[in-house]
Enzyme design. Structure first.
Site, PDB file in Angstrom:
ATOM      1  N   SER A 160       0.831  -1.203   0.000  1.00 53.51           N
ATOM      2  CA  SER A 160       0.000   0.000   0.000  1.00 53.51           C
ATOM      3  C   SER A 160       0.872   1.262   0.000  1.00 53.51           C
ATOM      4  CB  SER A 160      -0.975  -0.042   1.180  1.00 53.51           C
ATOM      5  OG  SER A 160      -1.982   0.925   1.043  1.00 53.51           O
ATOM      6  N   ASP A 258     -10.069  -3.944  -5.069  1.00 54.75           N
ATOM      7  CA  ASP A 258      -9.281  -2.907  -4.400  1.00 54.75           C
ATOM      8  C   ASP A 258      -9.380  -1.626  -5.218  1.00 54.75           C
ATOM      9  OD1 ASP A 258      -7.379  -1.287  -3.184  1.00 54.75           O
ATOM     10  OD2 ASP A 258      -5.699  -2.648  -3.526  1.00 54.75           O
ATOM     11  N   HIS A 288      -7.983  -5.088  -0.598  1.00 55.39           N
ATOM     12  CA  HIS A 288      -6.787  -4.367  -0.184  1.00 55.39           C
ATOM     13  C   HIS A 288      -6.343  -4.828   1.212  1.00 55.39           C
ATOM     14  CE1 HIS A 288      -4.011  -0.960  -0.480  1.00 55.39           C
ATOM     15  NE2 HIS A 288      -4.208  -0.794   0.806  1.00 55.39           N
TER      16      HIS A 288
END
Length: 328
Positions: A160, A258, A288
């Site tokens: 991320s 995501d 995610h």
């Protein structure tokens, strides 16, 4: 494809919780909420963990070194290094929250992992985290003796927001032999543009488009403009094609459900267009952050094995022969 049944069960349970109001939420309150949520499964057992501090021009940063149990014994062997940057939207989480990922990567890839607590927004807005990433990679590359790792090219990895920092480091240090490989798990690579998956997957899949906008607003602060968000230090996808040539080889994982999916996949395509050896996989049915959810999602275990195999190949099977000088 449909949501993975385990991911769907997790999302259904979370749907019963009060919705977050990102127009009112503060970073300290969000961090406290995450801290109260409890810990995740610990991941693989490793030989040792050691906390240290890394000196940078902007002050020292906390870090942790994970050393694997070496396959076949010989725990005194010098292993290659992977520098890991945690996710959390540039605003939250840290070394402890991502210890399980680091342990699994260390053990399964047979690499020492250095996990870095870079500065967080809004207290330290952009480009603080990007500078910390560059400073720590440069430090690690020239302190292999202190870290007791194999001299030479290292890998960078992150999930991320941490994937953003790993990608930034790989771009900025391209061509000098510092970085052998970049592992990016569902990375943030475009802070300037919202891609179609922001709309099609805006809500209902753990990370929401509203949450990402909140993260970015805190990361850049009220005085930042579009030029800051489009700076390659913030948006690796915005880099010119010429500036991607010579970047370290990449393994990129996107998640099917995501909001960040499309930008991650465009970045994989962009790297390949620039001639960078790039392997990309869209993990089916997943959301995610799924790599962190060891014990709750079978896919977490599977993706970490996939990621570790990529690191192992880059660092053990086909490492660059370039070497960097040691400094003390």
């Amino acid at each position: 494809m449909a949501l993975d049944p385990q991911a769907k069960a997790l999302l259904d349970a979370m749907a019963a919780l009060p919705a977050l109001d990102f127009t009112q939420l503060t970073a300290p309150a969000y961090r406290a909420m995450l801290a109260a949520a409890g810990s995740l499964a610990p991941g693989d057992a490793v030989a040792s963990e050691e906390d240290l501090r890394i000196p940078t021009p902007n002050g020292s940063l906390a870090a942790r070194v994970y050393r694997p149990v070496v396959a076949g014994g010989g725990n005194d062997a010098l292993l290659p290094l992977t520098v890991f940057f945690h996710g959390g939207g540039f605003v939250s989480l840290g070394i402890d929250s991502h210890a399980n990922i680091c342990r699994c990567l260390a053990q399964r890839a047979q690499t020492v992992v250095l996990s870095v607590d870079y500065r967080l927004a809004p207290e330290a807005p952009f480009p603080a985290a990007a500078h910390d990433a560059l400073d720590t990679v440069r430090w690690a590359a020239t302190h292999s003796a202190e870290l007791r790792v194999r001299p030479g090219p290292l890998a960078v990895a992150g999930d991320s927001a941490g994937g953003n920092l790993a990608a930034v480091a790989a771009q900025q240090l391209r061509g000098d032999g510092t970085i052998a490989h970049q592992l990016l798990l569902y990375p943030v690579v475009d802070c300037a543009t919202e891609h179609p998956s922001y709309e099609s997957l805006a809500t209902g899949y753990l990370l929401s488009a509203a949450q990402m906008r909140w993260f970015k607003d805190l990361y850049f602060g009220p005085d930042a403009g579009q030029a800051d968000r489009a700076d390659p230090l913030a948006s690796p996808l915005a880099a010119a094609l010429a500036d991607l040539r010579g970047v370290a080889s990449a393994t990129i994982v996107s998640a099917e459900f995501d909001p960040l999916r499309d930008e991650a996949e465009q970045y994989a395509a962009r790297l390949a267009q620039a001639g960078v050896p790039t392997a990309h996989v869209r993990w089916p049915g997943q959301i995610h952050g799924f790599a962190s959810l060891i014990g709750a999602l079978d896919a977490a275990d599977h993706v970490l094995t996939h990621a570790a195999q990529a690191l192992h190949h880059a660092l053990h099977v086909s490492p660059s022969r370039l070497r960097q000088p040691e400094t003390t």
